[in-house]
Design an enzyme around this catalytic site. Structure first.
Site, short mmCIF file in Angstrom:
data_model
loop_
_atom_site.label_atom_id
_atom_site.label_comp_id
_atom_site.label_asym_id
_atom_site.label_seq_id
_atom_site.Cartn_x
_atom_site.Cartn_y
_atom_site.Cartn_z
N GLU A 247 0.89 -1.16 0.00
CA GLU A 247 0.00 0.00 0.00
C GLU A 247 0.92 1.21 0.00
O GLU A 247 1.54 1.53 1.01
CB GLU A 247 -0.92 -0.03 1.23
N CYS A 281 -2.67 8.43 3.34
CA CYS A 281 -2.46 8.02 1.94
C CYS A 281 -3.58 8.49 1.03
O CYS A 281 -3.37 8.72 -0.16
CB CYS A 281 -2.33 6.49 1.86
#
Length: 471
Positions: A247, A281
């Site tokens: 990720e 993120c």
């Protein structure tokens, strides 16, 4: 308080330690041992030995183990929340929310494990086949190396650790160097549980050299990493033949159509851009607004940004605290100044105050500016005017990242197009792309990574299919 190493169930103290200072006050809040390659190698050996025994432990015991940790997290909620605030400067009210979400992540892992089954298949479906008893089952991969970041130092561990352990794997965890004590306190709840799988969890700290050892070793069969693209590329090059999930962040964007509720959209966009000081993120970084409403929206958003309470993360009303370090604050300021020199306008914020970088709304931004091309990981959001959805679509998708995007509109056809045509891992309608529910499949396209998190989907990353045919 000093964090320690766990070599399986054994707690280890080392003589060489480093300090963690609170990003807001500068006070020393934790110490942690300095690990080296030999520590990583020892942890991997222990995990490998433990796996051969732990794979036989019934699911019911692993469920009881995780449920015991859930109970202890409830009991220690305030202490662990304060530890998060101490180490990374997250406002205390959001640190408590992170602990609560971690508990939910563990619960979801239990539920997912119960439902995580194989299935039968028809071996006589083709003329070349014949009737048998045929099925596949899910088995643990073996040893998993987990490497986690600072921005959600508890819940992002849970998203990897709980699915890995509850499926019968052994784990070596290397948490972020910025929040070692949070990871230590969490790991300790697993290690000290009377229902634990013996030696199933080891904890080490360290830099890139330690991380590379956990990735390159032939012992782990799975590597799960959350962090930057450059490190993700190194992991892919080093890992060899094993399961890898990454990720790697994003450059989240939204489109605001002229039919949208501008007041509501601005409030939500302020939350999405400035939550956790933009260190998320899926933090909202790019806002593409229909020219007909762009100026009005910009003024509303700037007002919302200026209304947020920033400062001391220990105060209950604080929305936004400091960035993780001085370097991050300086980088954010430099990016803003660079954009201003190229013609952009700061409607709010723009200059750091120590490690605090105030909520910054940039207007008159163009596609070439670094501030929209790359992930800023700071409380900065840019407004770009577009003539229609088609122009916005091209600009949104023209990014090397593809984690989550969103759209604000009351036009059903535009909603349908956004869902189909946004090139990303997740689409949100009439809210910010910063939304992440722990139950959802989460992960991106392109440089945003490979694999999915969310307990049900992470179980796939930590298990393998074994096919069985009984003739």
């Amino acid at each position: 308080m000093e964090a320690k190493i766990f070599f399986g169930d054994i707690e280890i103290t080392k003589t060489k330690v480093d300090e963690i200072k609170n990003p807001y006050s500068g006070d020393v809040v934790a110490k942690f041992p300095i690990c080296d390659v030999s520590d990583a190698e020892e942890a991997l050996k222990i995990a490998e030995e433990a796996y051969h025994k732990n794979r036989e432990i019934p699911l019911s015991q692993r469920i009881t183990w995780v449920e015991d940790v859930i109970e202890k997290l409830h009991e220690n909620r305030e202490d662990i929340a304060k530890t998060i605030t101490d180490e990374v400067g997250k406002p205390i009210k959001f640190a408590r929310i992170e602990v609560d979400r971690c508990i939910e992540t563990l619960r979801l892992s239990v539920s997912a494990a119960i439902e995580h089954n194989g299935e039968t298949f028809n071996s006589d479906a083709m003329p070349s086949g014949r009737k048998t008893i045929s099925y596949f089952k899910r088995v643990p991969v073996g040893v998993a190396s987990l490497i986690t970041p600072f921005n959600f130092p508890l819940n992002l561990i849970a998203h990897k650790l709980a699915p890995a352990l509850i499926t019968g794997n052994s784990v070596v965890l290397k948490p972020t160097p910025e929040a070692p004590l949070t990871a230590y306190k969490f790991a300790k709840l697993f290690v000290q549980s009377e229902h634990r799988s013996p030696n199933a969890l080891s904890l080490v700290y360290g830099d890139a050299e330690v991380g590379s050892t956990l990735v390159k070793s032939p012992i782990p069969r799975a590597v799960s990493f959350t962090g930057s693209v450059p490190v993700g590329k190194i992991i892919m090059a080093q890992a060899g033949i094993k399961k890898v999930s990454l990720e790697l962040g994003g450059n989240a964007a939204t489109y605001i159509d002229q039919t949208a509720d501008l007041e509501s959209a601005a409030k939500k966009c302020a939350m999405g851009a400035f939550l956790n000081s933009g260190q998320v993120c899926i933090s909202l970084q790019r806002i593409y607004v229909d020219t007909a409403v762009a100026d009005e929206f910009a003024q509303i958003l700037a007002y919302e940004a200026k209304s947020l309470i920033i400062g001391n993360p220990y105060e209950e009303e604080t929305f936004m605290g400091p960035l993780i370090n001085e370097e991050a604050a300086k980088r954010a300021e430099n990016w803003v100044q660079s954009a201003i020199q190229e013609g952009a306008v700061a409607l709010s914020g723009g200059q750091k105050e120590g490690k605090i970088f105030p909520p910054t709304v940039m207007n008159e931004v163009t596609d070439e500016m670094k501030i929209v091309c790359e992930e800023v990981f700071a409380p900065i959001v840019s407004i770009v005017k577009v003539k229609d959805f088609d122009e916005a679509l091209g600009k949104i998708n023209n990014s090397p990242y593809g984690l989550q995007y969103s759209i604000f509109t009351n036009d059903l056809k535009l909603t349908q197009r956004a869902i189909e045509e946004f090139n990303c891992g997740g689409v949100v309608v009439n809210d910010i792309p910063t939304i992440r529910f722990d139950i959802q499949p989460y992960g991106g396209n392109k440089l945003s990574g490979i694999g999915k998190e969310g307990p049900k989907y992470a179980l796939e990353e930590f298990t393998e299919i074994k096919s069985v045919v009984i003739c």
